[in-house]
Design an enzyme around this catalytic site. Structure first.
Site, PDB file in Angstrom:
ATOM      1  N   TYR A   1     -13.592 -13.340   0.760  1.00  0.00           N
ATOM      2  CA  TYR A   1     -14.430 -12.174   0.431  1.00  0.00           C
ATOM      3  C   TYR A   1     -15.682 -12.589  -0.328  1.00  0.00           C
ATOM      4  CZ  TYR A   1     -11.003  -8.683   1.902  1.00  0.00           C
ATOM      5  OH  TYR A   1     -10.167  -7.899   2.646  1.00  0.00           O
TER       6      TYR A   1
ATOM      7  N   ARG B   1      -3.684   6.446   0.680  1.00  0.00           N
ATOM      8  CA  ARG B   1      -4.235   7.718   1.162  1.00  0.00           C
ATOM      9  C   ARG B   1      -3.288   8.555   1.996  1.00  0.00           C
ATOM     10  NH1 ARG B   1      -9.767   4.912   2.803  1.00  0.00           N
ATOM     11  NH2 ARG B   1      -8.143   3.515   3.515  1.00  0.00           N
TER      12      ARG B   1
ATOM     13  N   ARG C   1      -7.562  10.804  -5.882  1.00  0.00           N
ATOM     14  CA  ARG C   1      -8.767  10.141  -5.346  1.00  0.00           C
ATOM     15  C   ARG C   1      -9.950  11.089  -5.175  1.00  0.00           C
ATOM     16  NH1 ARG C   1     -11.553   7.287  -3.986  1.00  0.00           N
ATOM     17  NH2 ARG C   1     -11.340   6.234  -1.986  1.00  0.00           N
TER      18      ARG C   1
ATOM     19  N   ARG D   1       0.826  -1.225   0.000  1.00  0.00           N
ATOM     20  CA  ARG D   1       0.000   0.000   0.000  1.00  0.00           C
ATOM     21  C   ARG D   1       0.850   1.260   0.000  1.00  0.00           C
ATOM     22  NH1 ARG D   1      -5.321  -1.344   1.938  1.00  0.00           N
ATOM     23  NH2 ARG D   1      -5.853  -2.769   0.284  1.00  0.00           N
TER      24      ARG D   1
ATOM     25  N   ASP E   1      -6.340  -3.903  -7.481  1.00  0.00           N
ATOM     26  CA  ASP E   1      -6.904  -4.439  -6.246  1.00  0.00           C
ATOM     27  C   ASP E   1      -7.096  -5.930  -6.454  1.00  0.00           C
ATOM     28  OD1 ASP E   1      -8.242  -3.379  -3.558  1.00  0.00           O
ATOM     29  OD2 ASP E   1      -9.331  -5.138  -4.265  1.00  0.00           O
TER      30      ASP E   1
HETATM   31  O1  CP3 Z   1       0.336   0.202  -3.250  1.00  0.00           O
HETATM   32  C1  CP3 Z   1      -0.146  -0.954  -3.287  1.00  0.00           C
HETATM   33  O2  CP3 Z   1       0.055  -1.785  -2.385  1.00  0.00           O
HETATM   34  C2  CP3 Z   1      -0.899  -1.383  -4.531  1.00  0.00           C
HETATM   35  C3  CP3 Z   1      -2.314  -1.297  -4.502  1.00  0.00           C
HETATM   36  C4  CP3 Z   1      -3.219  -2.288  -3.819  1.00  0.00           C
HETATM   37  C5  CP3 Z   1      -4.585  -1.984  -3.580  1.00  0.00           C
HETATM   38  N1  CP3 Z   1      -5.206  -3.095  -3.088  1.00  0.00           N
HETATM   39  C6  CP3 Z   1      -5.255  -0.696  -3.877  1.00  0.00           C
HETATM   40  C7  CP3 Z   1      -6.239  -0.261  -2.878  1.00  0.00           C
HETATM   41  C8  CP3 Z   1      -3.012  -3.606  -3.398  1.00  0.00           C
HETATM   42  C9  CP3 Z   1      -1.743  -4.420  -3.406  1.00  0.00           C
HETATM   43  C10 CP3 Z   1      -4.266  -4.106  -2.946  1.00  0.00           C
HETATM   44  C11 CP3 Z   1      -4.488  -5.494  -2.493  1.00  0.00           C
HETATM   45  C12 CP3 Z   1      -5.628  -5.785  -1.621  1.00  0.00           C
HETATM   46  N2  CP3 Z   1      -6.907  -5.307  -1.701  1.00  0.00           N
HETATM   47  C13 CP3 Z   1      -5.580  -6.730  -0.576  1.00  0.00           C
HETATM   48  C14 CP3 Z   1      -4.387  -7.547  -0.205  1.00  0.00           C
HETATM   49  C15 CP3 Z   1      -3.438  -6.766   0.591  1.00  0.00           C
HETATM   50  C16 CP3 Z   1      -3.846  -6.527   2.014  1.00  0.00           C
HETATM   51  O3  CP3 Z   1      -3.977  -5.362   2.396  1.00  0.00           O
HETATM   52  O4  CP3 Z   1      -4.010  -7.528   2.740  1.00  0.00           O
HETATM   53  C17 CP3 Z   1      -6.864  -6.765   0.021  1.00  0.00           C
HETATM   54  C18 CP3 Z   1      -7.267  -7.611   1.210  1.00  0.00           C
HETATM   55  C19 CP3 Z   1      -7.694  -5.884  -0.715  1.00  0.00           C
HETATM   56  C20 CP3 Z   1      -9.149  -5.580  -0.498  1.00  0.00           C
HETATM   57  C21 CP3 Z   1      -9.300  -4.151  -0.128  1.00  0.00           C
HETATM   58  N3  CP3 Z   1      -9.330  -3.116  -1.056  1.00  0.00           N
HETATM   59  C22 CP3 Z   1      -9.326  -3.576   1.158  1.00  0.00           C
HETATM   60  C23 CP3 Z   1      -9.300  -4.347   2.451  1.00  0.00           C
HETATM   61  C24 CP3 Z   1      -9.371  -2.172   1.003  1.00  0.00           C
HETATM   62  C25 CP3 Z   1      -9.306  -1.123   2.085  1.00  0.00           C
HETATM   63  C26 CP3 Z   1     -10.506  -0.311   2.289  1.00  0.00           C
HETATM   64  C27 CP3 Z   1     -10.129   0.989   2.964  1.00  0.00           C
HETATM   65  O5  CP3 Z   1     -10.688   2.001   2.550  1.00  0.00           O
HETATM   66  O6  CP3 Z   1      -9.303   1.002   3.882  1.00  0.00           O
HETATM   67  C28 CP3 Z   1      -9.378  -1.913  -0.376  1.00  0.00           C
HETATM   68  C29 CP3 Z   1      -9.394  -0.595  -1.032  1.00  0.00           C
HETATM   69  C30 CP3 Z   1      -8.076  -0.200  -1.610  1.00  0.00           C
HETATM   70  N4  CP3 Z   1      -7.414  -0.896  -2.552  1.00  0.00           N
HETATM   71  C31 CP3 Z   1      -7.330   0.954  -1.272  1.00  0.00           C
HETATM   72  C32 CP3 Z   1      -6.171   0.926  -2.072  1.00  0.00           C
HETATM   73  C33 CP3 Z   1      -5.039   1.922  -2.121  1.00  0.00           C
HETATM   74  C34 CP3 Z   1      -7.765   1.961  -0.205  1.00  0.00           C
HETATM   75  C35 CP3 Z   1      -7.464   3.356  -0.430  1.00  0.00           C
HETATM   76  C36 CP3 Z   1      -8.465   4.169  -1.147  1.00  0.00           C
HETATM   77  O7  CP3 Z   1      -9.674   4.106  -0.867  1.00  0.00           O
HETATM   78  O8  CP3 Z   1      -7.986   4.951  -1.967  1.00  0.00           O
END
Ligand code: CP3
Length: 349
Positions: free
Chosen positions: A154, A34, A43, A30, A79
């Site tokens: 999920y 944010r 965003r 990540r 994602d």
């Molecule tokens: O920089 C990076 O790591 C690359 C981008 C990335 C995203 N998702 C973008 C994203 C990666 C590698 C993921 C993988 C992902 N997505 C995982 C596996 C990694 C982990 O954290 O265990 C999982 C479980 C997901 C599912 C998911 N998508 C979650 C739990 C969330 C968070 C929700 C939140 O708002 O906190 C997301 C949304 C998401 N995907 C964000 C990002 C950067 C959140 C930020 C935003 O809303 O801009």
């Protein structure tokens, strides 16, 4: 000589292959998120999935942290849920929560109704974004997918969960549906990762973020064959494969059997202990608690030093967090941590 691209920084590739490096490579899960003001600006106008589907924007966001932080790798902005759209899973990503699935899959008919993934048709934007990003980078690009278990959790739960009750209930009560779903997901993710490699990624990571909720015997029976299939299918590509999970201190031996060249571990286990259990024929990635970055610069340096001391003298450590960067993180703390890891390990092999 300004027209020449700087030489490729290949510390990450070397560490993944357990070759000596000029300094320990660092990147963060990540790292595009944010906590970065530049990312928040993008965003304001686009949601996560829209960024992923726009190759220009996706390449911009993917390269952002390399410039802002000085990390040794970029990870594709995507994602884990993204390829599932092409298989017929409808979902949204809710800010602050995670993926919400419209119709959770809990029976054989709906598992069987999932389409096969055809990467060039279903995720052309990811492949295009990889090609574009590669042109902008002088560090390796990491591609990734969710692991079958984490994706299944999920799809079955329909939303993020802490206890995985529906997932486990399906596994125990209806193994036929479980195995049908895992079979589909592992075939799809193997082809997704192969397509990313063909498009140009230099390293791949399989995110089994939530697998730590399982006992070793259940992992062995219900998960290992499917993760193993993915790693086996990628073996011939020669591209380094990172196998990541959290809370996996009970599962390391089993995860090793599933495969991978590098194992990502979190802060719940001392990194030297995890490495000793996995064996020195694999590399290791981790394992700073992301919350440590909310502490003082002194605390961050002392906890980073502890990790570097525990991995000193061995080849094959990739410095990372044990899980994703928190939105509350100060970018300045991250910049200083990257520099600290590089400075503390320069020329130490
Ligand atoms: O920089 C990076 O790591 C690359 C981008 C990335 C995203 N998702 C973008 C994203 C990666 C590698 C993921 C993988 C992902 N997505 C995982 C596996 C990694 C982990 O954290 O265990 C999982 C479980 C997901 C599912 C998911 N998508 C979650 C739990 C969330 C968070 C929700 C939140 O708002 O906190 C997301 C949304 C998401 N995907 C964000 C990002 C950067 C959140 C930020 C935003 O809303 O801009």
């Amino acid at each position: 000589m300004g027209w020449l691209r700087p030489r490729l920084n290949d510390r990450l590739i070397k560490a993944c292959r357990r070759q000596p490096v000029d300094a320990t490579p660092v990147w963060f899960m990540r790292q595009a998120g944010r906590y970065l003001p530049e990312y928040r600006k993008v965003r304001e106008k686009h949601d996560v999935i829209s960024i992923c589907k726009n190759p220009d924007l996706c390449a911009k966001v993917t390269t952002m942290p390399v410039e802002a932080l000085g990390v040794d790798a970029a990870i594709m902005f995507a994602d884990i849920m993204l390829p599932l759209q092409g298989m017929g899973v409808k979902f949204e990503i809710k800010e602050g929560l995670g993926p919400l699935i419209q119709e959770p899959i809990r029976n054989l008919d709906s598992a069987n109704s999932l389409a096969d993934l055809d990467p060039s048709n279903d995720v052309p934007f990811v492949l295009e974004a990889i090609a574009q990003t590669k042109k902008m980078l002088n560090v390796p690009l990491i591609g990734f997918s969710g692991a079958p278990f984490t994706l299944a959790s999920y799809i079955i739960e329909g939303r993020p969960t802490r206890d995985f009750v529906n997932t486990k209930a399906l596994m125990y009560r209806d193994p036929k549906t479980w195995h049908a779903l895992m079979d589909k997901l592992s075939t799809a993710m193997a082809s997704y990762l192969r397509a990313q490699i063909k498009a140009g990624v230099d390293v791949v990571q399989l995110f089994d973020s939530w697998v730590g909720c399982l006992s070793p015997q259940d992992y062995h029976q219900y998960v290992l064959p499917y993760s193993r299939r993915i790693f086996k299918e990628l073996e011939a590509t020669g591209v380094p494969r990172i196998h990541f999970g959290t809370g996996t201190s009970n599962l390391l031996e089993e995860m090793k059997q599933a495969g991978g060249d590098v194992f990502g571990v979190d802060w719940r286990i001392p990194i030297d202990l995890a490495w000793a259990r996995l064996g020195s024929d694999v590399a290791i990635q981790g394992n700073l608690d992301p919350a440590v970055l909310l502490g003082s610069p002194e605390l961050i340096r002392s906890q980073a030093t502890e990790i570097l001391t525990k991995t000193k003298g061995k080849v094959g450590h990739v410095f990372n967090l044990g899980h994703g960067m928190l939105p509350e993180t100060s970018p300045q703390n991250v910049i200083e941590l990257v520099k600290f890891v590089h400075d503390s390990t320069k020329n130490s092999g």
